[in-house]
Design a protein around this motif. Structure first.
Motif, PDB file in Angstrom:
ATOM      1  N   LEU A 171      14.736  66.850  33.171  1.00 23.46           N
ATOM      2  CA  LEU A 171      16.319  66.802  33.276  1.00 23.46           C
ATOM      3  C   LEU A 171      17.135  65.998  32.649  1.00 23.46           C
ATOM      4  CD1 LEU A 171      15.913  66.965  37.245  1.00 23.46           C
ATOM      5  CD2 LEU A 171      16.018  68.974  35.837  1.00 23.46           C
ATOM      6  N   GLY A 172      16.646  65.076  32.134  1.00 19.28           N
ATOM      7  CA  GLY A 172      17.516  63.833  31.496  1.00 19.28           C
ATOM      8  C   GLY A 172      18.096  62.861  32.373  1.00 19.28           C
ATOM      9  N   PHE A 173      17.620  62.996  33.679  1.00 20.41           N
ATOM     10  CA  PHE A 173      18.052  61.794  34.707  1.00 20.41           C
ATOM     11  C   PHE A 173      16.944  61.996  35.619  1.00 20.41           C
ATOM     12  CE2 PHE A 173      19.944  65.840  36.244  1.00 20.41           C
ATOM     13  CZ  PHE A 173      19.567  65.926  37.780  1.00 20.41           C
ATOM     14  N   GLN A 174      16.721  60.854  36.534  1.00 24.14           N
ATOM     15  CA  GLN A 174      15.925  60.902  37.477  1.00 24.14           C
ATOM     16  C   GLN A 174      16.589  61.360  38.832  1.00 24.14           C
ATOM     17  OE1 GLN A 174      14.331  56.931  39.288  1.00 24.14           O
ATOM     18  NE2 GLN A 174      12.312  57.997  39.522  1.00 24.14           N
ATOM     19  N   PRO A 175      16.151  62.209  39.530  1.00 23.42           N
ATOM     20  CA  PRO A 175      17.008  62.902  40.647  1.00 23.42           C
ATOM     21  C   PRO A 175      16.346  62.300  42.055  1.00 23.42           C
ATOM     22  CG  PRO A 175      14.914  64.348  40.152  1.00 23.42           C
ATOM     23  CD  PRO A 175      15.001  63.207  39.035  1.00 23.42           C
ATOM     24  N   THR A 176      17.224  62.132  42.801  1.00 17.57           N
ATOM     25  CA  THR A 176      17.174  61.755  44.132  1.00 17.57           C
ATOM     26  C   THR A 176      16.626  62.802  45.071  1.00 17.57           C
ATOM     27  OG1 THR A 176      19.265  62.031  44.889  1.00 17.57           O
ATOM     28  CG2 THR A 176      18.543  59.661  43.872  1.00 17.57           C
ATOM     29  N   ASN A 231      -2.142  68.313  49.951  1.00 16.30           N
ATOM     30  CA  ASN A 231      -1.933  69.461  49.412  1.00 16.30           C
ATOM     31  C   ASN A 231      -1.171  69.662  48.076  1.00 16.30           C
ATOM     32  OD1 ASN A 231      -3.639  70.860  51.194  1.00 16.30           O
ATOM     33  ND2 ASN A 231      -1.950  71.175  52.702  1.00 16.30           N
ATOM     34  N   GLY A 232      -0.633  68.284  47.935  1.00 22.06           N
ATOM     35  CA  GLY A 232       0.115  68.068  46.527  1.00 22.06           C
ATOM     36  C   GLY A 232       1.664  68.303  46.823  1.00 22.06           C
ATOM     37  N   GLY A 233       2.434  68.201  45.802  1.00 26.62           N
ATOM     38  CA  GLY A 233       3.920  68.242  46.250  1.00 26.62           C
ATOM     39  C   GLY A 233       4.682  68.149  44.803  1.00 26.62           C
ATOM     40  N   ILE A 234       5.720  67.211  45.303  1.00 25.68           N
ATOM     41  CA  ILE A 234       6.538  66.794  43.954  1.00 25.68           C
ATOM     42  C   ILE A 234       6.566  65.590  43.695  1.00 25.68           C
ATOM     43  CG2 ILE A 234       9.011  66.532  43.374  1.00 25.68           C
ATOM     44  CD1 ILE A 234       9.652  69.227  45.079  1.00 25.68           C
ATOM     45  N   THR A 235       6.610  65.109  42.500  1.00 34.31           N
ATOM     46  CA  THR A 235       6.662  63.624  42.001  1.00 34.31           C
ATOM     47  C   THR A 235       7.942  63.438  41.281  1.00 34.31           C
ATOM     48  OG1 THR A 235       4.175  63.557  41.946  1.00 34.31           O
ATOM     49  CG2 THR A 235       5.361  61.972  40.725  1.00 34.31           C
ATOM     50  N   LEU A 236       8.778  62.514  41.494  1.00 37.25           N
ATOM     51  CA  LEU A 236       9.732  62.111  40.742  1.00 37.25           C
ATOM     52  C   LEU A 236       9.433  61.513  39.523  1.00 37.25           C
ATOM     53  CD1 LEU A 236      12.382  61.242  43.421  1.00 37.25           C
ATOM     54  CD2 LEU A 236      11.825  63.363  42.444  1.00 37.25           C
ATOM     55  N   THR A 237      10.159  61.798  38.340  1.00 40.96           N
ATOM     56  CA  THR A 237       9.683  61.172  37.084  1.00 40.96           C
ATOM     57  C   THR A 237      11.110  60.371  36.689  1.00 40.96           C
ATOM     58  OG1 THR A 237       9.871  62.859  35.574  1.00 40.96           O
ATOM     59  CG2 THR A 237       7.874  62.575  36.513  1.00 40.96           C
ATOM     60  N   THR A 238      10.848  59.673  35.469  1.00 41.02           N
ATOM     61  CA  THR A 238      12.160  58.917  34.953  1.00 41.02           C
ATOM     62  C   THR A 238      13.302  59.806  34.698  1.00 41.02           C
ATOM     63  OG1 THR A 238      10.647  58.008  33.605  1.00 41.02           O
ATOM     64  CG2 THR A 238      12.395  56.535  34.105  1.00 41.02           C
ATOM     65  N   ASN A 239      12.896  61.171  34.048  1.00 39.93           N
ATOM     66  CA  ASN A 239      13.792  62.010  33.403  1.00 39.93           C
ATOM     67  C   ASN A 239      13.557  63.529  34.112  1.00 39.93           C
ATOM     68  OD1 ASN A 239      14.844  60.675  31.275  1.00 39.93           O
ATOM     69  ND2 ASN A 239      13.108  60.175  30.279  1.00 39.93           N
ATOM     70  N   GLY A 240      13.194  63.544  35.249  1.00 35.43           N
ATOM     71  CA  GLY A 240      13.006  64.583  36.109  1.00 35.43           C
ATOM     72  C   GLY A 240      11.985  64.945  37.305  1.00 35.43           C
TER      73      GLY A 240
END
Length: 121
Positions: free
Chosen positions: A42-47, A88-97
Motif C-alpha cells: 500500500l505504501g503505508f502501514q495500515p491500522t 487458521n491464520g489471518g492478516i499480518t500488517l507489514t511496514t508497507n501494507g
C-alpha cells in the motif's frame, strides 16, 4: 513461504493526512496451497484492514494491536470467529501494507475467486 503471483491487482491509494487504500484482487484457476499468502503493498502501514472474498461472501478484518496472522472472520452465514496465530491464520500488517494467509479453514483466498480489500491508517 511461497507467494501467489498469479493474480490481477488494482489499487487506489489517496495520500494525505489520513491514508486509505482499496482494491480488487482476482485469483486465477491456479491452485493455491497451504503456506501461500497474498501480500498487498500500500505504501503505508495500515491500522485497519478488511479483506473480502466476494465470491464466497467471507471477510476477515484486522485491527492494529491484534497479533500477526490473526483476524476477525465473518462467514457467509454471519458467524463471526476470532482466528488467532497458530490456528487458521489471518492478516499480518507489514511496514508497507499487509498479508493474508491461505488456510483451508480460513478460506478467504482461493483459486478462481474475486476479492476486495480496504485499508486505512
Amino acid at each position: 513461504m511461497p507467494r501467489n503471483v498469479n493474480l490481477a491487482l488494482t489499487a487506489n491509494n489517496n495520500q494525505g493526512q489520513s491514508q486509505h487504500a482499496e482494491g480488487k484482487v482476482v485469483f486465477d484457476a491456479t491452485a493455491i496451497v497451504p503456506g501461500d499468502f497474498i501480500e498487498i503493498d500500500l505504501g503505508f502501514q495500515p491500522t485497519y484492514v478488511e479483506f473480502v472474498n466476494l465470491t464466497d461472501r467471507i471477510s476477515v478484518e484486522h485491527f492494529k494491536g491484534m497479533d500477526a496472522n490473526s483476524a476477525l472472520k465473518t462467514a457467509a452465514a454471519g458467524t463471526r470467529t476470532l482466528e488467532v496465530t497458530g490456528g487458521n491464520g489471518g492478516i499480518t500488517l507489514t511496514t508497507n501494507g499487509f498479508r493474508v494467509s491461505q488456510n483451508a479453514t480460513l478460506a478467504v483466498i482461493a483459486a478462481s475467486k474475486t476479492c476486495y480489500y480496504r485499508a486505512s491508517a
